[in-house]
Design a protein around this motif. Sequence first.
Motif, mmCIF file in Angstrom:
data_model
loop_
_atom_site.group_PDB
_atom_site.id
_atom_site.type_symbol
_atom_site.label_atom_id
_atom_site.label_comp_id
_atom_site.label_asym_id
_atom_site.label_seq_id
_atom_site.Cartn_x
_atom_site.Cartn_y
_atom_site.Cartn_z
ATOM 1 N N ALA A 75 1.958 -0.363 -5.393
ATOM 2 C CA ALA A 75 3.395 -0.574 -5.537
ATOM 3 C C ALA A 75 3.893 -1.725 -4.659
ATOM 4 C CB ALA A 75 4.146 0.705 -5.199
ATOM 5 N N THR A 76 3.188 -1.998 -3.566
ATOM 6 C CA THR A 76 3.543 -3.132 -2.704
ATOM 7 C C THR A 76 3.103 -4.448 -3.343
ATOM 8 O OG1 THR A 76 3.352 -1.770 -0.701
ATOM 9 C CG2 THR A 76 3.240 -4.158 -0.416
ATOM 10 N N PRO A 79 5.397 -4.704 -7.288
ATOM 11 C CA PRO A 79 6.645 -3.935 -7.262
ATOM 12 C C PRO A 79 7.341 -3.928 -8.622
ATOM 13 C CG PRO A 79 6.977 -6.080 -6.264
ATOM 14 C CD PRO A 79 5.502 -5.972 -6.538
ATOM 15 N N GLU A 126 8.076 3.127 -5.248
ATOM 16 C CA GLU A 126 9.160 3.237 -6.211
ATOM 17 C C GLU A 126 8.727 4.104 -7.384
ATOM 18 O OE1 GLU A 126 11.010 -0.807 -6.833
ATOM 19 O OE2 GLU A 126 9.236 -1.322 -5.675
ATOM 20 N N ASN A 129 8.407 2.830 -10.922
ATOM 21 C CA ASN A 129 7.389 1.818 -11.172
ATOM 22 C C ASN A 129 6.030 2.426 -11.496
ATOM 23 O OD1 ASN A 129 6.527 -0.906 -11.232
ATOM 24 N ND2 ASN A 129 5.729 -0.754 -9.163
#
Length: 247
Positions: A75-76, A79, A126, A129
């Motif tokens: 997720a990093t 994103p 998130e 996501n």
Amino acid sequence: FGSMKRLVLVRHGQSAAQLHAPKERWNQSILELRDPGLSELGVSQATDLAQWWQTQPKPSLVVCSPLCRAVQTAATIFPAASGHSIIAHPDLRETPGGRPATPGRDMQPECQGRPAAELSRDPRFEAGNVDWSLVSDETWWSDVVETREEVEARLCSFCHWLDARPEPDAVVVCHYNIIQRLVGEPKLQVQNCSPIFCSVEGREVSLAEPAEGLPMSTAGTAEVDTSLLKARDAESQSHPPDLAPTG
């Protein structure tokens, strides 16, 4: 099986569990070892890799292990703002290695997960996501150490799933021992957030050459990874079998 795909394997950033001594990481009473997230360094590693990936072609598919450290890394790097959707796949969960990992004993805490409902509320990534549809609200992990045959069966299952997908390429964010077993290189060094470039056809995963311009935090380790097409004795010396890494 279908056609060959391009595959990039990424071990998650440094986890909070990696700050503990190897033997301590089997201690069931240390609550922070259960499905840990990234350490401060791990977040930095993932952020550096995200910046590098912005200069690269957008991957057609991003898949990750549902364990927190892998989801947080994915997720990093990718994103929601980047337009990527990340699929969490339970077959990519970590398995411990080395002499303590006797099949049938209590699973190493960092290899035990959490239900999808709990994961989807985790503020460290998130929720919108991540596609959790493959992750059960029940127990999708193993509470005991699996046999090699059981791990291989789920990796074959993952490869069948990947083969059936229409995308020609994929990024897979997962773990130390899973990457070693996917590529069939038990002495391969697998550094945190160091992309390993491969091709995959069915269950056959072959190592390829690294991309150019990797960030400083990963460039050296990525080069080491792909240079280990031949088994390296140095890896087994730095990580004796009774203290083999998990990640």
